[in-house]
Design a protein around this motif. Structure first.
Motif, PDB file in Angstrom:
ATOM      1  N   GLN A  21       9.653   3.374 -16.966  1.00  0.00           N
ATOM      2  CA  GLN A  21       8.857   3.021 -18.136  1.00  0.00           C
ATOM      3  C   GLN A  21       9.148   1.584 -18.557  1.00  0.00           C
ATOM      4  OE1 GLN A  21       6.501   5.014 -19.437  1.00  0.00           O
ATOM      5  NE2 GLN A  21       6.969   6.534 -17.895  1.00  0.00           N
ATOM      6  N   GLY A  22       9.302   0.705 -17.571  1.00  0.00           N
ATOM      7  CA  GLY A  22       9.652  -0.669 -17.849  1.00  0.00           C
ATOM      8  C   GLY A  22       8.614  -1.403 -18.667  1.00  0.00           C
ATOM      9  N   VAL A  23       9.104  -2.308 -19.463  1.00  0.00           N
ATOM     10  CA  VAL A  23       8.246  -3.232 -20.193  1.00  0.00           C
ATOM     11  C   VAL A  23       8.815  -4.629 -19.977  1.00  0.00           C
ATOM     12  CG1 VAL A  23       7.528  -1.572 -21.952  1.00  0.00           C
ATOM     13  CG2 VAL A  23       9.506  -3.010 -22.378  1.00  0.00           C
ATOM     14  N   LEU A  24       7.997  -5.604 -20.210  1.00  0.00           N
ATOM     15  CA  LEU A  24       8.443  -6.985 -20.108  1.00  0.00           C
ATOM     16  C   LEU A  24       8.960  -7.442 -21.464  1.00  0.00           C
ATOM     17  CD1 LEU A  24       5.422  -8.454 -18.095  1.00  0.00           C
ATOM     18  CD2 LEU A  24       7.638  -7.713 -17.195  1.00  0.00           C
ATOM     19  N   ASN A  25      10.052  -8.202 -21.471  1.00  0.00           N
ATOM     20  CA  ASN A  25      10.485  -8.800 -22.731  1.00  0.00           C
ATOM     21  C   ASN A  25       9.656 -10.059 -22.975  1.00  0.00           C
ATOM     22  OD1 ASN A  25      11.746 -11.088 -21.443  1.00  0.00           O
ATOM     23  ND2 ASN A  25      13.552  -9.826 -21.035  1.00  0.00           N
ATOM     24  N   SER A  26       9.792 -10.655 -24.135  1.00  0.00           N
ATOM     25  CA  SER A  26       8.919 -11.786 -24.480  1.00  0.00           C
ATOM     26  C   SER A  26       9.106 -12.964 -23.521  1.00  0.00           C
ATOM     27  CB  SER A  26       9.135 -12.218 -25.928  1.00  0.00           C
ATOM     28  OG  SER A  26      10.492 -12.511 -26.156  1.00  0.00           O
ATOM     29  N   ALA A 157       2.268  -1.107 -22.849  1.00  0.00           N
ATOM     30  CA  ALA A 157       3.549  -0.768 -23.476  1.00  0.00           C
ATOM     31  C   ALA A 157       4.267  -2.032 -23.949  1.00  0.00           C
ATOM     32  CB  ALA A 157       4.416   0.009 -22.491  1.00  0.00           C
ATOM     33  N   THR A 158       4.146  -3.105 -23.190  1.00  0.00           N
ATOM     34  CA  THR A 158       4.743  -4.382 -23.583  1.00  0.00           C
ATOM     35  C   THR A 158       4.107  -4.883 -24.876  1.00  0.00           C
ATOM     36  OG1 THR A 158       5.286  -4.963 -21.298  1.00  0.00           O
ATOM     37  CG2 THR A 158       5.079  -6.787 -22.865  1.00  0.00           C
ATOM     38  N   PHE A 159       2.785  -4.818 -24.959  1.00  0.00           N
ATOM     39  CA  PHE A 159       2.069  -5.230 -26.174  1.00  0.00           C
ATOM     40  C   PHE A 159       2.573  -4.441 -27.386  1.00  0.00           C
ATOM     41  CE2 PHE A 159      -1.441  -4.249 -29.098  1.00  0.00           C
ATOM     42  CZ  PHE A 159      -1.773  -5.527 -29.537  1.00  0.00           C
ATOM     43  N   ILE A 160       2.658  -3.135 -27.227  1.00  0.00           N
ATOM     44  CA  ILE A 160       3.097  -2.262 -28.324  1.00  0.00           C
ATOM     45  C   ILE A 160       4.534  -2.589 -28.718  1.00  0.00           C
ATOM     46  CG2 ILE A 160       3.656   0.148 -28.896  1.00  0.00           C
ATOM     47  CD1 ILE A 160       1.160   0.878 -27.110  1.00  0.00           C
TER      48      ILE A 160
END
Length: 174
Positions: A21-26, A157-160
C-alpha cells in the motif's frame, strides 16, 4: 448438538502476502513529476492530474472537457472506464463534483491549450492505458527514478495522504 467444545483450527497458520500500500512522500512526488517532465514522458500529464486531483485512473480516462468548468473551478466526475467493461458508472456508482485547486486549474488550463482542439478527452489516450498497463509503466519509471515503486492507484492514496498531512479535515478529504 451444534456446540464445539474445542477450536478445531488451533495451530493452523495461513500464509498471506502483505499488500503493498505504498504511497509517495512529498519529496518523491516532486522527483516523479520533475523527472517525468524532463524526460517528456507520455504519462506526465496523467500522473500530474492524478496527484493534483486524487481521481482514479478510470475516472481520469473518462474525463472530458465538458466535465471541467474552469470558470467555477469544478470537475464533475460521473463516469469511469475499465478494461473489462468500457465506460460506465464510477466505482461507487455515484457522481460527485470536485473543487479544483489552484495548481490543478493552472495545469488543466495548459492541458486545454495543448489537447482540447484535438480531443474531447482531457488526457491523451495511450495504448498502455487502453490495455491497463498504466501501473506497470509507473512502477518502472519510479524504479528508474530511484523512488518508491507504486502502482497508478497509489497516486490517489498519495493525494489523500498529502491532504491529511496538510491538515485538511478527514470529512473534507472524504
Amino acid at each position: 448438538e451444534g456446540v464445539l467444545i474445542r477450536n478445531p483450527a488451533v495451530g493452523i497458520r495461513v500464509k498471506h502476502v502483505e499488500a503493498n500500500q505504498g504511497v509517495l512522500n512529498s519529496n518523491e512526488v516532486q522527483i516523479l513529476l520533475k523527472e517525468a517532465k524532463k524526460a517528456d514522458h507520455r504519462f506526465y500529464p496523467h500522473w500530474t492530474l492524478a496527484l493534483l486531483t486524487g481521481m482514479r485512473s478510470g475516472e481520469l480516462y473518462s474525463l472530458r472537457w465538458t466535465d471541467v468548468d474552469l470558470v467555477t473551478g469544478k470537475v464533475s466526475i460521473s463516469k469511469a472506464w475499465t478494461k473489462l467493461n468500457g465506460e460506465g458508472p464510477t466505482k461507487t456508482a455515484k457522481s460527485r463534483v470536485y473543487p479544483i485547486s489552484t495548481p490543478a486549474r493552472k495545469f488543466l488550463e495548459r492541458l486545454k491549450l495543448q489537447y482540447a482542439k484535438d480531443s474531447e478527452f482531457v488526457l491523451p489516450r495511450l495504448w498502455e492505458w487502453d490495455q491497463g498497463e498504466q501501473a506497470k509503466i509507473l512502477r518502472n519509471f519510479c524504479q528508474e527514478s530511484g523512488i518508491t515503486q507504486v502502482k497508478f492507484h497509489a497516486l490517489r492514496a498519495t493525494f489523500i495522504t498529502q491532504m491529511l498531512k496538510k491538515g485538511v479535515p478527514l470529512s473534507r478529504v472524504m
